[in-house]
Write an enzyme that holds these catalytic residues in place. Structure first.
Site, PDB file in Angstrom:
ATOM      1  N   ASP A 115      88.956  44.808  95.281  1.00 39.65           N
ATOM      2  CA  ASP A 115      90.138  44.706  94.431  1.00 39.65           C
ATOM      3  C   ASP A 115      91.414  44.741  95.275  1.00 39.65           C
ATOM      4  OD1 ASP A 115      88.427  44.902  92.297  1.00 39.65           O
ATOM      5  OD2 ASP A 115      88.709  47.074  92.092  1.00 39.65           O
TER       6      ASP A 115
HETATM    7  N1  URA Z   1      84.230  48.534  92.927  1.00 39.43           N
HETATM    8  C1  URA Z   1      85.490  48.514  92.464  1.00 39.43           C
HETATM    9  O1  URA Z   1      85.776  49.038  91.419  1.00 39.43           O
HETATM   10  N2  URA Z   1      86.413  47.899  93.216  1.00 39.43           N
HETATM   11  C2  URA Z   1      86.143  47.308  94.397  1.00 39.43           C
HETATM   12  O2  URA Z   1      87.040  46.760  95.031  1.00 39.43           O
HETATM   13  C3  URA Z   1      84.827  47.356  94.852  1.00 39.43           C
HETATM   14  C4  URA Z   1      83.886  47.983  94.098  1.00 39.43           C
END
Ligand code: URA
Length: 318
Positions: A115
């Protein structure tokens, strides 16, 4: 020709005449001749010394104006993705992308996503087969995250994470989860092998926790080592080999229905039959997160966050 000085970069450097002959352009001696006679350029400059070192990933070598492409062009990169970057090759909103951080000529693709607000290990490659090996849930390649929650995690919730959480109408595979020793109970290691959108955050949200900080500390046990946010390195041969081993398809585990808790054998009176060797047969979900193989380094690198547990990081949506 490359000015990079770290050792993995140096390992990549090769003599210009060797590079040209390995690429199948011509034999080594003939390559020398091409170079001596000024027909070879490296990054637009004519080079007449056959022993000039070039980096096949970064330097553009041309013979008579034609780009020389190495025969084996697979590249494997470990990037410390900083927060505030998107894991795509192009962003419609014009936000910085992880590609802006890697100045290689070769087109690379991220293995999975992180993310916008998550930082840590991001693997990139142009080897589609390897990428698939790492990402396909069948291969069960675990990724480990440091997560800081808004409140201490309950034992019962850790159990739920280990059993699977329902998101999008489908249970997640069992996570490995553990409170980070000697820190507050809201700091956890959590390892998963699936890659659903915002999976860790959503699993925890389902249980009523807000993830204030999320950092991927390992992917296939490959960690950041001494990288700083925004820096990258090549994966070592050993890391590549071990990651492939980890992704070797696992033998399926067959469980009897009663062990899986579905139905179960009935005795003549219709009641559940008591298992004789209860202890042996019982499935214990005692998986805890494998601590990152680089555990102490990771702890050091996140020590600020561990100390400053009041830090609030807004969970901006991508
Ligand atoms: N899980 C999440 O919530 N975000 C990420 O970036 C990776 C795994």
């Amino acid at each position: 020709m490359s000015e990079e000085s770290n050792s993995s970069e140096e390992n990549k450097l090769t003599r210009l005449n060797k590079f040209i002959s390995n690429a199948g352009v011509t034999a080594r001696r003939k390559a020398d001749e091409l170079i001596f006679t000024g027909r070879v350029t490296v990054n637009m400059q004519t080079v007449t010394e056959p022993g000039t070192k070039v980096n096949p990933d970064k330097d553009v070598v041309k013979v008579d104006g034609e780009k020389v492409r190495p025969l084996t062009e697979f590249i494997y990169v470990v990037l410390f993705k900083p927060r505030g970057y998107v894991t795509t090759t192009h962003d419609e909103k014009g936000r910085p992308t992880v590609m802006d951080l890697i100045g290689l000529n070769t087109r690379l693709y991220p293995i999975g996503r992180l993310d916008y607000d998550t930082d840590g290990v991001l693997l990139l490659t142009n080897d589609g087969e390897f990428s698939n090996m790492m990402m396909h849930p069948r291969h069960k390649v675990f990724k480990t995250y440091f997560a800081k929650l808004d409140k201490p995690i309950e034992e019962a919730d850790m159990r739920k994470l280990r059993e699977g959480i329902m998101i999008d109408g489908k249970p997640t595979s069992r996570a490995k989860v553990r409170i980070i020793p000697n820190t507050a109970d809201q700091n956890i290691w959590i390892s998963i092998h699936e890659g659903r959108n915002r999976q860790v955050r959503r699993m925890l949200e389902e249980l009523g926790y807000m993830v204030q900080r999320l950092k991927r500390v390992e992917y296939a046990r490959i960690g950041l080592d001494s990288l700083k946010p925004g820096e990258w390195r090549y994966m070592t041969e050993e890391e590549l080999r071990d990651a492939r081993k980890l992704a070797t398809p696992k033998m399926p585990v067959f469980r009897k229905p009663e062990e899986a808790g579905e139905g179960g054998k009935k005795d003549k009176k219709g009641g559940k039959k008591k298992k004789k060797k209860d202890k042996k047969k019982k499935i214990k979900i005692t998986d805890t997160a494998v601590e990152p193989s680089t555990g102490s380094d990771v702890l050091e690198s996140i020590s600020k966050e561990l100390e400053d547990i009041s830090e609030k990081i807004s969970d901006t949506k991508e």
